[in-house]
Design a protein around this motif. Structure first.
Motif, short mmCIF file in Angstrom:
data_model
loop_
_atom_site.label_atom_id
_atom_site.label_comp_id
_atom_site.label_asym_id
_atom_site.label_seq_id
_atom_site.Cartn_x
_atom_site.Cartn_y
_atom_site.Cartn_z
N PHE A 180 30.96 37.37 45.29
CA PHE A 180 32.00 37.50 44.26
C PHE A 180 32.58 36.12 43.96
O PHE A 180 32.72 35.72 42.81
CB PHE A 180 33.09 38.47 44.73
CG PHE A 180 34.17 38.72 43.72
CD1 PHE A 180 34.16 39.88 42.96
CD2 PHE A 180 35.22 37.83 43.54
CE1 PHE A 180 35.16 40.12 42.03
CE2 PHE A 180 36.22 38.07 42.62
CZ PHE A 180 36.19 39.23 41.86
N HIS A 181 32.90 35.38 45.02
CA HIS A 181 33.47 34.03 44.86
C HIS A 181 32.52 33.14 44.07
O HIS A 181 32.92 32.42 43.16
CB HIS A 181 33.78 33.43 46.23
CG HIS A 181 34.28 32.04 46.16
ND1 HIS A 181 33.55 30.96 46.58
CD2 HIS A 181 35.45 31.54 45.68
CE1 HIS A 181 34.24 29.86 46.39
NE2 HIS A 181 35.40 30.17 45.85
N GLU A 182 31.25 33.21 44.40
CA GLU A 182 30.23 32.40 43.72
C GLU A 182 30.19 32.74 42.22
O GLU A 182 30.13 31.85 41.37
CB GLU A 182 28.87 32.70 44.35
CG GLU A 182 27.71 31.94 43.81
CD GLU A 182 26.41 32.37 44.49
OE1 GLU A 182 25.41 32.51 43.78
OE2 GLU A 182 26.41 32.58 45.72
N ARG A 185 37.95 31.64 32.82
CA ARG A 185 38.85 31.42 31.67
C ARG A 185 38.96 32.63 30.76
O ARG A 185 39.90 32.74 29.98
CB ARG A 185 38.41 30.20 30.87
CG ARG A 185 37.18 30.39 30.03
CD ARG A 185 36.75 29.08 29.37
NE ARG A 185 35.60 29.25 28.55
CZ ARG A 185 35.64 29.50 27.24
NH1 ARG A 185 36.79 29.58 26.62
NH2 ARG A 185 34.52 29.66 26.56
N MET A 186 38.02 33.55 30.86
CA MET A 186 38.08 34.75 30.03
C MET A 186 38.85 35.88 30.71
O MET A 186 39.03 36.94 30.14
CB MET A 186 36.67 35.23 29.67
CG MET A 186 35.91 34.24 28.82
SD MET A 186 36.79 33.85 27.29
CE MET A 186 35.69 32.66 26.57
N THR A 187 39.30 35.65 31.93
CA THR A 187 40.10 36.64 32.63
C THR A 187 41.58 36.26 32.54
O THR A 187 41.91 35.10 32.26
CB THR A 187 39.70 36.74 34.12
OG1 THR A 187 40.17 35.59 34.81
CG2 THR A 187 38.19 36.90 34.29
N ALA A 188 42.43 37.21 32.81
CA ALA A 188 43.87 36.93 32.82
C ALA A 188 44.34 36.44 34.18
O ALA A 188 45.25 35.61 34.26
CB ALA A 188 44.65 38.17 32.41
N THR A 189 43.74 36.92 35.25
CA THR A 189 44.33 36.75 36.57
C THR A 189 43.53 35.90 37.56
O THR A 189 43.96 35.73 38.69
CB THR A 189 44.55 38.14 37.22
OG1 THR A 189 43.28 38.80 37.34
CG2 THR A 189 45.50 38.99 36.40
N ILE A 190 42.42 35.36 37.15
CA ILE A 190 41.61 34.56 38.08
C ILE A 190 41.75 33.08 37.72
O ILE A 190 41.43 32.67 36.61
CB ILE A 190 40.13 35.00 38.05
CG1 ILE A 190 40.02 36.45 38.52
CG2 ILE A 190 39.28 34.07 38.91
CD1 ILE A 190 38.65 37.06 38.40
N VAL A 236 38.65 28.61 41.84
CA VAL A 236 39.13 29.71 42.66
C VAL A 236 38.66 29.50 44.10
O VAL A 236 37.54 29.06 44.32
CB VAL A 236 38.66 31.08 42.10
CG1 VAL A 236 37.16 31.22 42.15
CG2 VAL A 236 39.32 32.24 42.81
N THR A 237 39.54 29.75 45.04
CA THR A 237 39.18 29.59 46.45
C THR A 237 38.66 30.91 47.01
O THR A 237 38.94 31.99 46.49
CB THR A 237 40.40 29.17 47.28
OG1 THR A 237 41.37 30.23 47.24
CG2 THR A 237 41.02 27.87 46.74
N ARG A 264 42.68 38.90 46.89
CA ARG A 264 42.63 39.74 45.69
C ARG A 264 41.90 41.05 45.98
O ARG A 264 42.40 42.14 45.68
CB ARG A 264 41.93 39.00 44.55
CG ARG A 264 41.70 39.86 43.31
CD ARG A 264 40.78 39.16 42.33
NE ARG A 264 40.43 39.99 41.21
CZ ARG A 264 41.03 39.97 40.02
NH1 ARG A 264 42.04 39.15 39.81
NH2 ARG A 264 40.63 40.75 39.05
N LEU A 265 40.71 40.95 46.54
CA LEU A 265 39.92 42.16 46.77
C LEU A 265 40.56 43.05 47.82
O LEU A 265 40.58 44.28 47.67
CB LEU A 265 38.48 41.80 47.12
CG LEU A 265 37.70 41.10 45.99
CD1 LEU A 265 36.32 40.68 46.47
CD2 LEU A 265 37.61 41.96 44.75
N ASP A 266 41.11 42.46 48.87
CA ASP A 266 41.80 43.26 49.89
C ASP A 266 43.04 43.94 49.31
O ASP A 266 43.27 45.13 49.54
CB ASP A 266 42.19 42.40 51.09
CG ASP A 266 41.02 42.00 51.97
OD1 ASP A 266 39.92 42.57 51.82
OD2 ASP A 266 41.21 41.08 52.81
N ASP A 267 43.84 43.19 48.56
CA ASP A 267 45.07 43.75 47.96
C ASP A 267 44.75 44.89 47.00
O ASP A 267 45.41 45.93 47.00
CB ASP A 267 45.87 42.68 47.23
CG ASP A 267 46.56 41.70 48.16
OD1 ASP A 267 46.55 41.92 49.39
OD2 ASP A 267 47.10 40.70 47.64
#
Length: 167
Positions: free
Chosen positions: A16-18, A27-32, A36-37, A44-47
């Motif tokens: 997912f990170h890759e 840039r096409m997402t609102a929240t990422i 990204v680390t 994010r995925l755990d929450d």
């Protein structure tokens, strides 16, 4: 082509990170954010997994191809109207192959199966014509324009196209 939407297991967090650590995806997402680390991805995925278990407010799924490879992400979350909004991304290596449309169909089915019978919303940055075409193929109608933000871009994105899919 047969795609499957399923929860992302911890062993796929690095994949997912890759996929998402690409400016043209983020840039096409609102929240990422970008860059990204891995720690951001893990949190994010755990929450989101916890929120889904707690109250179903946010539902996040990995998009897996017929070889079982994680190629993107799809989910739904509360819309300001009280309805549900969908969001998705496909990793760069899989663009232009119809995966987003196929995943969108599966995502709409998931929203309906989880009990939402009302309008489904989508918001797309105006500089993302591919995603606009996906929503239109899925039956969404453009209902307006607005502004918003992206964690990967500085400042406000001046124009978003807003879409609705009737029940």
């Amino acid at each position: 082509m047969k795609l499957v939407l399923k929860p992302i297991p911890k062993e796929d967090y690095a994949r997912f990170h890759e996929l998402v650590n690409d400016f043209d995806v983020a840039r096409m997402t609102a929240t990422i954010p970008f860059p990204v680390t891995y720690e951001f991805v893990e949190k994010r995925l755990d929450d989101r997994r916890e929120l889904e278990a707690k109250d179903g407010s946010i539902v996040e799924r990995g998009i897996y191809n017929d070889q079982g490879e994680l190629i993107g992400n799809a989910g739904h979350f509360p819309h300001e109207s009280g309805g549900r909004e969908i969001g998705y991304f496909i990793g760069r290596d899989f663009w232009g192959k119809g995966y987003a449309t196929e995943a969108g169909k599966a995502l709409i089915n998931l929203v309906r199966e989880q009990g939402h019978a009302g309008i489904i919303y989508g918001t797309v940055a105006k500089d993302n014509p591919a995603s606009m075409r996906v929503l239109e193929k899925l039956g969404f109608i453009q209902v307006g324009e607005g502004s918003g933000t992206s964690a990967a871009r500085p400042g406000e994105i001046t124009k978003h196209n807003k879409y609705e899919l009737a029940p």
